[in-house]
Design a protein around this motif. Sequence first.
Motif, PDB file in Angstrom:
ATOM      1  N   PRO A  51      54.512 -37.681  36.267  1.00  0.00           N
ATOM      2  CA  PRO A  51      55.944 -37.615  36.018  1.00  0.00           C
ATOM      3  C   PRO A  51      56.730 -37.949  37.284  1.00  0.00           C
ATOM      4  N   MET A  52      57.821 -38.635  37.101  1.00  0.00           N
ATOM      5  CA  MET A  52      58.659 -38.994  38.233  1.00  0.00           C
ATOM      6  C   MET A  52      59.418 -37.761  38.704  1.00  0.00           C
ATOM      7  N   VAL A  53      59.438 -37.544  40.002  1.00  0.00           N
ATOM      8  CA  VAL A  53      60.138 -36.397  40.572  1.00  0.00           C
ATOM      9  C   VAL A  53      61.396 -36.908  41.249  1.00  0.00           C
ATOM     10  N   HIS A  54      62.500 -36.335  40.865  1.00  0.00           N
ATOM     11  CA  HIS A  54      63.769 -36.694  41.479  1.00  0.00           C
ATOM     12  C   HIS A  54      64.107 -35.620  42.502  1.00  0.00           C
ATOM     13  N   PRO A  55      64.087 -35.971  43.791  1.00  0.00           N
ATOM     14  CA  PRO A  55      64.354 -34.959  44.811  1.00  0.00           C
ATOM     15  C   PRO A  55      65.819 -34.540  44.807  1.00  0.00           C
ATOM     16  N   GLU A  56      66.043 -33.346  45.282  1.00  0.00           N
ATOM     17  CA  GLU A  56      67.416 -32.874  45.452  1.00  0.00           C
ATOM     18  C   GLU A  56      68.006 -33.643  46.634  1.00  0.00           C
ATOM     19  N   VAL A  57      69.221 -34.091  46.504  1.00  0.00           N
ATOM     20  CA  VAL A  57      69.873 -34.863  47.566  1.00  0.00           C
ATOM     21  C   VAL A  57      70.941 -33.978  48.194  1.00  0.00           C
ATOM     22  N   SER A  58      70.789 -33.764  49.495  1.00  0.00           N
ATOM     23  CA  SER A  58      71.757 -32.918  50.201  1.00  0.00           C
ATOM     24  C   SER A  58      72.927 -33.765  50.698  1.00  0.00           C
ATOM     25  N   THR A  59      73.975 -33.086  51.116  1.00  0.00           N
ATOM     26  CA  THR A  59      75.139 -33.802  51.655  1.00  0.00           C
ATOM     27  C   THR A  59      74.788 -34.468  52.976  1.00  0.00           C
ATOM     28  N   ASP A  60      73.866 -33.875  53.745  1.00  0.00           N
ATOM     29  CA  ASP A  60      73.424 -34.499  55.002  1.00  0.00           C
ATOM     30  C   ASP A  60      72.733 -35.829  54.724  1.00  0.00           C
ATOM     31  N   PHE A  61      71.918 -35.850  53.662  1.00  0.00           N
ATOM     32  CA  PHE A  61      71.223 -37.088  53.296  1.00  0.00           C
ATOM     33  C   PHE A  61      72.230 -38.169  52.902  1.00  0.00           C
ATOM     34  N   VAL A  62      73.215 -37.794  52.106  1.00  0.00           N
ATOM     35  CA  VAL A  62      74.231 -38.761  51.661  1.00  0.00           C
ATOM     36  C   VAL A  62      74.985 -39.315  52.868  1.00  0.00           C
ATOM     37  N   ALA A  63      75.351 -38.445  53.809  1.00  0.00           N
ATOM     38  CA  ALA A  63      76.073 -38.894  55.005  1.00  0.00           C
ATOM     39  C   ALA A  63      75.205 -39.853  55.824  1.00  0.00           C
ATOM     40  N   ALA A  64      73.937 -39.525  55.988  1.00  0.00           N
ATOM     41  CA  ALA A  64      73.036 -40.399  56.746  1.00  0.00           C
ATOM     42  C   ALA A  64      72.857 -41.729  56.031  1.00  0.00           C
ATOM     43  N   MET A  65      72.756 -41.708  54.706  1.00  0.00           N
ATOM     44  CA  MET A  65      72.592 -42.935  53.937  1.00  0.00           C
ATOM     45  C   MET A  65      73.832 -43.815  54.041  1.00  0.00           C
ATOM     46  N   GLU A  66      75.010 -43.196  54.054  1.00  0.00           N
ATOM     47  CA  GLU A  66      76.243 -43.972  54.221  1.00  0.00           C
ATOM     48  C   GLU A  66      76.268 -44.660  55.581  1.00  0.00           C
ATOM     49  N   ASP A  67      75.762 -43.960  56.617  1.00  0.00           N
ATOM     50  CA  ASP A  67      75.685 -44.577  57.943  1.00  0.00           C
ATOM     51  C   ASP A  67      74.763 -45.790  57.927  1.00  0.00           C
ATOM     52  N   VAL A  68      73.614 -45.658  57.280  1.00  0.00           N
ATOM     53  CA  VAL A  68      72.660 -46.763  57.190  1.00  0.00           C
ATOM     54  C   VAL A  68      73.285 -47.927  56.445  1.00  0.00           C
ATOM     55  N   LEU A  69      73.937 -47.641  55.317  1.00  0.00           N
ATOM     56  CA  LEU A  69      74.557 -48.707  54.532  1.00  0.00           C
ATOM     57  C   LEU A  69      75.670 -49.396  55.290  1.00  0.00           C
ATOM     58  N   GLU A  70      76.395 -48.632  56.082  1.00  0.00           N
ATOM     59  CA  GLU A  70      77.472 -49.226  56.869  1.00  0.00           C
ATOM     60  C   GLU A  70      76.902 -50.220  57.886  1.00  0.00           C
ATOM     61  N   VAL A  71      75.778 -49.856  58.499  1.00  0.00           N
ATOM     62  CA  VAL A  71      75.137 -50.771  59.469  1.00  0.00           C
ATOM     63  C   VAL A  71      74.614 -52.006  58.753  1.00  0.00           C
ATOM     64  N   LEU A  72      73.979 -51.812  57.592  1.00  0.00           N
ATOM     65  CA  LEU A  72      73.373 -52.924  56.876  1.00  0.00           C
ATOM     66  C   LEU A  72      74.380 -53.816  56.153  1.00  0.00           C
ATOM     67  N   CYS A  73      75.379 -53.196  55.564  1.00  0.00           N
ATOM     68  CA  CYS A  73      76.285 -53.940  54.687  1.00  0.00           C
ATOM     69  C   CYS A  73      77.680 -54.163  55.292  1.00  0.00           C
ATOM     70  N   GLY A  74      77.977 -53.539  56.376  1.00  0.00           N
ATOM     71  CA  GLY A  74      79.296 -53.697  56.972  1.00  0.00           C
ATOM     72  C   GLY A  74      80.150 -52.466  56.734  1.00  0.00           C
ATOM     73  N   ALA A  75      80.530 -52.244  55.501  1.00  0.00           N
ATOM     74  CA  ALA A  75      81.350 -51.079  55.173  1.00  0.00           C
ATOM     75  C   ALA A  75      80.923 -50.526  53.832  1.00  0.00           C
TER      76      ALA A  75
END
Length: 87
Positions: A62-86
């Motif tokens: 079965p596929m497990v969907h991990p809990e996503v914390s606000t810290d993870f979302v903030a870090a992911m936004e930083d990564v996306l900003e570097v990769l995609c611009g904004a």
Amino acid sequence: MRKPKARLIAEACSAAPAGRQRWTLPCWPTVVVALGLAEAYSYESVRRVLKKNDLKPWLKKPMVHPEVSTDFVAAMEDVLEVLCGAV
């Protein structure tokens, strides 16, 4: 019997039988007979059909969907900003 191999493959891609978490080779002969695909069938025959079609339903987990914390979302936004611009 109409297209027993195709029906076997379709069943292998469906949910496991009631009371089981996943398909196992020993349960297949009973299923094949219950579906009316054959009067008797060995699990070795089932194994060959599934192997030929590169199917391994007993390995499905079965596929497990991990809990996503606000810290993870903030870090992911930083990564996306570097990769995609904004974001």
